[in-house]
Each structure stands twice: as structure tokens, then as C-alpha cells.
Design a protein around this motif. Structure first.
Motif, short mmCIF file in Angstrom:
data_model
loop_
_atom_site.label_atom_id
_atom_site.label_comp_id
_atom_site.label_asym_id
_atom_site.label_seq_id
_atom_site.Cartn_x
_atom_site.Cartn_y
_atom_site.Cartn_z
N THR A 71 -8.71 4.31 5.30
CA THR A 71 -8.00 3.83 6.48
C THR A 71 -7.56 4.99 7.36
O THR A 71 -7.46 6.14 6.91
CB THR A 71 -6.78 2.99 6.07
OG1 THR A 71 -6.17 2.47 7.23
CG2 THR A 71 -5.78 3.81 5.29
N ASP A 72 -7.31 4.65 8.63
CA ASP A 72 -6.79 5.65 9.57
C ASP A 72 -5.29 5.51 9.74
O ASP A 72 -4.65 6.34 10.38
CB ASP A 72 -7.46 5.49 10.95
CG ASP A 72 -8.92 5.93 10.90
OD1 ASP A 72 -9.24 6.76 10.03
OD2 ASP A 72 -9.71 5.44 11.73
N SER A 73 -4.70 4.47 9.16
CA SER A 73 -3.28 4.23 9.28
C SER A 73 -2.51 5.21 8.38
O SER A 73 -2.75 5.29 7.18
CB SER A 73 -2.96 2.79 8.86
OG SER A 73 -1.57 2.61 8.75
N SER A 74 -1.59 5.92 8.99
CA SER A 74 -0.83 6.89 8.20
C SER A 74 0.12 6.19 7.22
O SER A 74 0.44 6.75 6.17
CB SER A 74 -0.04 7.82 9.12
OG SER A 74 0.88 7.09 9.89
N LEU A 75 0.55 4.97 7.54
CA LEU A 75 1.41 4.24 6.61
C LEU A 75 0.65 3.86 5.34
O LEU A 75 1.17 3.96 4.23
CB LEU A 75 1.97 3.00 7.30
CG LEU A 75 2.94 3.24 8.47
CD1 LEU A 75 3.32 1.92 9.13
CD2 LEU A 75 4.16 3.98 7.99
#
Length: 140
Positions: free
Chosen positions: A59-63
Motif C-alpha cells: 500500500t501507499d498509505s502511510s497509516l
């Protein structure tokens, strides 16, 4: 007629002496439980750490990446704790067996040399000026 009791074999005496030492049985349920728990934690930690890597890179989501990293660190911690538990209880079982074996071997050695001890004659004491004690005699 009186019967003379037969002397116990070395193995019987050894078992009796071990019982007097109150060494817990190595197959005790609690020890086995901790040993298995350590192995399970090691395995689960490796699986969690292995799953965290693809989750963090998928994923590219930092969360989501932060959650995957936390999962990976938790897996590493579980692996270390599980390895320590497994090592501790594995060594405990091995060293308990080793101690019992050493005790038995020393008992056998004592019996073997105990038979010869009666034949050994004590050495008489040597006076201070005697040349056999390594000191030079003092001139008078």
C-alpha cells in the motif's frame, strides 16, 4: 532363621537418592507447557513478521504501513521472547539430566575407589629437619 536383606543395587539406590534430592520430574506438565508456549511464540512471531513485510509494501498509505510495521515489530518481540522461553526450559531439562548423570557417575567412582581405600597405608608425618619434606636441615 533370620533373613539377611540383600543390598540394593546401585540403580535402586540412585533412584532413592534422587527422590531424596526432590528434583522435580522433567516431564512435569508446567515445564512442558512453557516449552511448548515458547515454541509456539517463536513460530507465531516468525509468521507475523513474515506477513508484515508484504503488508507494508502493498500500500501507499502511510497509516497502513505504520500498522504493518507495528505488526512486524510485535512479531519480532514474540520471536525473541518465545526463543528465550524455549531455550530456558530446554536447557533446564538437559541440565537436570546432566546433574543426575554426574551424581550417578561420581557415586560409581566413589564406590570403585572406596574399595581400594582400605589398602592404602597412611604416610607417617615427617619432622621439620628431615630431608624428605624438601627443607634443608638446619645446622646445630
Amino acid at each position: 532363621m533370620t533373613s539377611v536383606p540383600l543390598p540394593a543395587s546401585r540403580a535402586d539406590r540412585f533412584v532413592r537418592e534422587l527422590a531424596e534430592l526432590k528434583i522435580p520430574d522433567p516431564a512435569a506438565a508446567r515445564t512442558t507447557l512453557w516449552l511448548r508456549l515458547g515454541g509456539l511464540l517463536m513460530t507465531a512471531g516468525l509468521v507475523l513478521s513474515g506477513l508484515a513485510f508484504p503488508l507494508a509494501h502493498a500500500t501507499d498509505s502511510s497509516l497502513a504501513q505504520g500498522d504493518a510495521l507495528a505488526l512486524g515489530l510485535g512479531g519480532i518481540a514474540a520471536t525473541v521472547v518465545g526463543g528465550a522461553l524455549f531455550l530456558r526450559y530446554s536447557l533446564t531439562n538437559f541440565l537436570r539430566f546432566w546433574l543426575a548423570r554426574q551424581s550417578f557417575e561420581l557415586d560409581r567412582l566413589g564406590e570403585r575407589f572406596g574399595d581400594r581405600a582400605g589398602a592404602v597405608q597412611p604416610v607417617p608425618p615427617v619432622s621439620e629437619g628431615d630431608s624428605r619434606n624438601g627443607a634443608a636441615p638446619t645446622p646445630r
